[in-house]
Design a protein around this motif. Sequence first.
Motif, mmCIF file in Angstrom:
data_model
loop_
_atom_site.group_PDB
_atom_site.id
_atom_site.type_symbol
_atom_site.label_atom_id
_atom_site.label_comp_id
_atom_site.label_asym_id
_atom_site.label_seq_id
_atom_site.Cartn_x
_atom_site.Cartn_y
_atom_site.Cartn_z
ATOM 1 N N PHE A 511 -1.206 -6.640 7.042
ATOM 2 C CA PHE A 511 -0.238 -5.558 7.233
ATOM 3 C C PHE A 511 1.160 -6.160 7.284
ATOM 4 N N PHE A 512 2.093 -5.513 6.582
ATOM 5 C CA PHE A 512 3.499 -5.934 6.637
ATOM 6 C C PHE A 512 4.378 -4.695 6.795
ATOM 7 N N PHE A 513 5.455 -4.855 7.538
ATOM 8 C CA PHE A 513 6.490 -3.833 7.569
ATOM 9 C C PHE A 513 7.755 -4.451 6.999
ATOM 10 N N VAL A 529 4.507 -3.345 -6.524
ATOM 11 C CA VAL A 529 3.402 -2.860 -7.347
ATOM 12 C C VAL A 529 3.282 -3.664 -8.636
ATOM 13 N N THR A 530 4.397 -3.869 -9.302
ATOM 14 C CA THR A 530 4.356 -4.426 -10.663
ATOM 15 C C THR A 530 4.330 -5.950 -10.706
ATOM 16 N N THR A 531 4.873 -6.614 -9.671
ATOM 17 C CA THR A 531 5.051 -8.063 -9.763
ATOM 18 C C THR A 531 4.483 -8.829 -8.570
ATOM 19 N N ARG A 532 4.965 -8.531 -7.376
ATOM 20 C CA ARG A 532 4.686 -9.402 -6.236
ATOM 21 C C ARG A 532 3.226 -9.396 -5.801
ATOM 22 N N LEU A 533 2.630 -8.215 -5.665
ATOM 23 C CA LEU A 533 1.229 -8.170 -5.222
ATOM 24 C C LEU A 533 0.259 -8.660 -6.301
ATOM 25 N N GLU A 666 -10.208 5.147 0.174
ATOM 26 C CA GLU A 666 -9.699 3.828 0.566
ATOM 27 C C GLU A 666 -9.270 3.113 -0.704
ATOM 28 N N PHE A 667 -8.261 2.268 -0.600
ATOM 29 C CA PHE A 667 -7.765 1.508 -1.742
ATOM 30 C C PHE A 667 -7.628 0.050 -1.315
ATOM 31 N N PRO A 668 -7.861 -0.901 -2.227
ATOM 32 C CA PRO A 668 -7.693 -2.308 -1.851
ATOM 33 C C PRO A 668 -6.323 -2.592 -1.245
ATOM 34 N N ALA A 669 -5.262 -2.030 -1.846
ATOM 35 C CA ALA A 669 -3.905 -2.248 -1.332
ATOM 36 C C ALA A 669 -3.147 -0.931 -1.319
ATOM 37 N N VAL A 670 -2.473 -0.676 -0.201
ATOM 38 C CA VAL A 670 -1.679 0.544 -0.043
ATOM 39 C C VAL A 670 -0.238 0.172 0.263
ATOM 40 N N ILE A 671 0.690 0.859 -0.419
ATOM 41 C CA ILE A 671 2.115 0.729 -0.097
ATOM 42 C C ILE A 671 2.578 2.092 0.379
ATOM 43 N N LEU A 672 3.148 2.133 1.580
ATOM 44 C CA LEU A 672 3.537 3.400 2.209
ATOM 45 C C LEU A 672 5.049 3.422 2.419
ATOM 46 N N THR A 689 -2.925 8.270 8.871
ATOM 47 C CA THR A 689 -3.832 8.432 7.730
ATOM 48 C C THR A 689 -3.424 7.513 6.589
ATOM 49 N N GLY A 690 -2.119 7.428 6.301
ATOM 50 C CA GLY A 690 -1.645 6.563 5.224
ATOM 51 C C GLY A 690 -1.958 5.103 5.477
ATOM 52 N N VAL A 691 -1.688 4.630 6.688
ATOM 53 C CA VAL A 691 -1.916 3.215 7.023
ATOM 54 C C VAL A 691 -3.400 2.872 6.923
ATOM 55 N N THR A 692 -4.268 3.755 7.385
ATOM 56 C CA THR A 692 -5.702 3.443 7.426
ATOM 57 C C THR A 692 -6.398 3.622 6.080
ATOM 58 N N ARG A 693 -5.662 3.991 5.019
ATOM 59 C CA ARG A 693 -6.265 4.043 3.678
ATOM 60 C C ARG A 693 -6.369 2.654 3.063
ATOM 61 N N GLY A 694 -5.639 1.661 3.600
ATOM 62 C CA GLY A 694 -5.641 0.314 3.031
ATOM 63 C C GLY A 694 -6.868 -0.470 3.485
ATOM 64 N N ARG A 695 -7.651 -0.983 2.519
ATOM 65 C CA ARG A 695 -8.852 -1.733 2.868
ATOM 66 C C ARG A 695 -8.552 -3.220 3.082
ATOM 67 N N LYS A 696 -7.735 -3.800 2.211
ATOM 68 C CA LYS A 696 -7.427 -5.230 2.318
ATOM 69 C C LYS A 696 -5.974 -5.495 2.700
ATOM 70 N N LEU A 697 -5.090 -4.535 2.352
ATOM 71 C CA LEU A 697 -3.664 -4.771 2.581
ATOM 72 C C LEU A 697 -2.939 -3.437 2.723
ATOM 73 N N CYS A 698 -2.000 -3.381 3.666
ATOM 74 C CA CYS A 698 -1.122 -2.217 3.798
ATOM 75 C C CYS A 698 0.300 -2.712 4.025
ATOM 76 N N ILE A 699 1.214 -2.227 3.211
ATOM 77 C CA ILE A 699 2.627 -2.578 3.357
ATOM 78 C C ILE A 699 3.419 -1.297 3.565
ATOM 79 N N VAL A 700 4.137 -1.229 4.695
ATOM 80 C CA VAL A 700 5.032 -0.109 4.970
ATOM 81 C C VAL A 700 6.443 -0.546 4.591
ATOM 82 N N VAL A 701 7.085 0.231 3.727
ATOM 83 C CA VAL A 701 8.449 -0.063 3.273
ATOM 84 C C VAL A 701 9.350 1.059 3.771
#
Length: 739
Positions: A511-513, A529-533, A666-672, A689-701
């Motif tokens: 998890f990252f904020f 989405v396109t480059t870093r992850l 659920e998704f492998p990686a979620v960006i919120l 709900t948004g945060v808990t959809r991430g299975r392996k990674l969640c990033i809040v921007v």
Amino acid sequence: MEQELERLEGTVEDIIYLNEDNGYTVFEVSGGGVVTVVCGVVGELHAGESVVCRGSYENHATYGRQFHAQECETDMPKDLEAVYAFLASRSLPYIGARTADKIIDKFGAAALEVIANDPAQLTLIPGISADKADRIQQEFKRMFGMRELIAYLAQFEISPRRAMEVFRTFGPGAMQAIQQNPYLLCGEPLQLDFRHADSIAQYYQMAGDCAQRLEAALLRTLRHNAGNGHTCLPRAQLLETASNFIHQPPEKLAAALDSCIQTGKLAVRMFDGTPYIYLPDLLAAEQDIADRLAMLTRRGKQTARNLDKNIQILELAQGFAYAPLQKEAIRKAMTENCLVLTGGPGTGKTTTVNAILQLLENEAERVALCAPTGRAAKRLSELTGRKASTIHRLLEVDYTGGVVSFIHNDKNLLKCDVVILDEMSMVDVKLFQALIAALRYSCRIIMVGDADQLPSVGPGNILGETIRSGLVPTVCLNEIFRQAAQSLIVENAHHIISGEPLKKGGKTDDFFFLEADGDAAQKLVCDLVTTRLPRSYQFDPVKDIQVLCPTKLGPTGTQALNAELQAMLNPPKKGKPELQSAARVFRVGDKVMQVRNNYEITWQRIGGEQGVGAYNGDIGIVESIDVRSRSMVVRMDDRRLVYPAENLNELEIAYAITVHKSQGSEFPAVILPAAQVPPRLCYRNLFYTGVTRGRKLCIVVGRRDVVNRMMSNIRQNLRYSGLAALLAEALPPENLSAI
């Protein structure tokens, strides 16, 4: 500034394609020595008819010029050649090319006037009896009655598609019915915009406080609030809201409300001394649910021999011991007839469900596993290693009459002893009512879900209300297990619920904020989405990463982000087919989402099985596009669905979707993105709900203050529902001693 529509006038030469349900038509128009292919939702057309179409031309490198009609006015064929073309097109019963020749020889260009006004003369034609002549006239009047209605409603800005729905609902007498009560249009089943009915009423100089308008405003207010999740409204709030909506005094609406209650159009129930007003079908749904849960709760407990010993055997086989609350849930699942199992991420719901399943199967119980959405059912199947289906598929949708019904119902019950229903927070009252109607009275129900997630999109809050009532056996798992405790997604999810500050996360965390605002936040989301992850985690930017937005609007809303991400991940390219539908452009390779239930669309499973149905929230990839027919094939998991042109409006680009649409997935990686969130969407369980959809990674921007506002606001969790009160009525205190 709106683009001015071009005009195309001529005669219909041929109908290439017609969808009778919604009026989408592809046809050829001859005019000025040129034949043009025209497509659009224009209603029923026939060869020989004169048309005036308004729309725009599109050029395709392969198929040339096509005209996309937004409006289409038609007239009966007038000259002899057009009348013959119409009659010979077999549009009317009993008339083919040979009979058309005879009719033209006898009546000439006046043939259609004869059919419309003096069908008895048709009996002069050999082979046409009086009965046949009558049927020919009926079909002719139906055909041109629909045309007349389409033209009539067009002056009130009602589209041909909706006009056809009106005609199907009210039949040939539609225009007369609307003239007498325009507010029929905004009632069931049509639910047209209230302003359309108002504009027709004003045209006929109906008073603003007429009985039809007052009644329609009350019904519309309740339906609108049902769309926001409420099954009922307090009487005072209903009157105030409807009063503000149509600018009429509450006392006038109160009299109309009393009349609606007296005639059964609305229903009233008293809860804690306050009158609550229901649409009758929603009261019936909540009452049915309360009665069934009460019946199951009152019934004598199941006997489960050697239960503790069998739990010990499971523990030995798996190499770990169940926590006390997990054991309690397992025991209750085996002995109670109804159970609610709830808990947040990392608290062991899946482990508990798997233990329950094993013990039920050991007892030879027939278990049906189901969930509200396809993605939730697939996830349940993966977690349990057993077959799981959607509720719709379990009940088997029957749409043959144009209305949703189910093959399994109170007259054709499901053959199961126990139903385990996952993601219960997503289930609305109408769907749950349909499910319990199809269950044997002896069938036990286990409802599993996270009460802190967003409630259902449809009306009701079954999980929350059932728990709140305190009347149905419930186990709330609250211990975070050691493996889950290492996840910052899990830890922060529990911080969100308890109102504690979020942990920002580091390089080794899941998890990252990341703080950013406005255009900078949009740029950061797109870069992630396109480059870093993809570079750092080897995530596929389309299949593995999902952007979940609280809102559709603004630089970090779904609309702006989808435009940016589509341009970066799937730009236009020579030789790559694409289609434009309204404001959307679809290309092969695009990620798309179904945004409403469609019970008729066809699919074929990889491997051969065929079926119908696509549901709100289903996500897929555009596999192919046929530019000429304006159709697409979309791959959704292991199914290929064919979308004809008229169904493209049911799809949206889905690189970014709303949090509401992500429920049950659920998704492998979620960006919120949480940078610019409207106040009405700043609430805790949306963020959770948004945060808990991430299975392996969640990033809040986003912004810290926006996140804090969302975490601190619990008001949006509240819904008007009478289920808890109805349960209390169905389960008086003397029946609760055994719980």
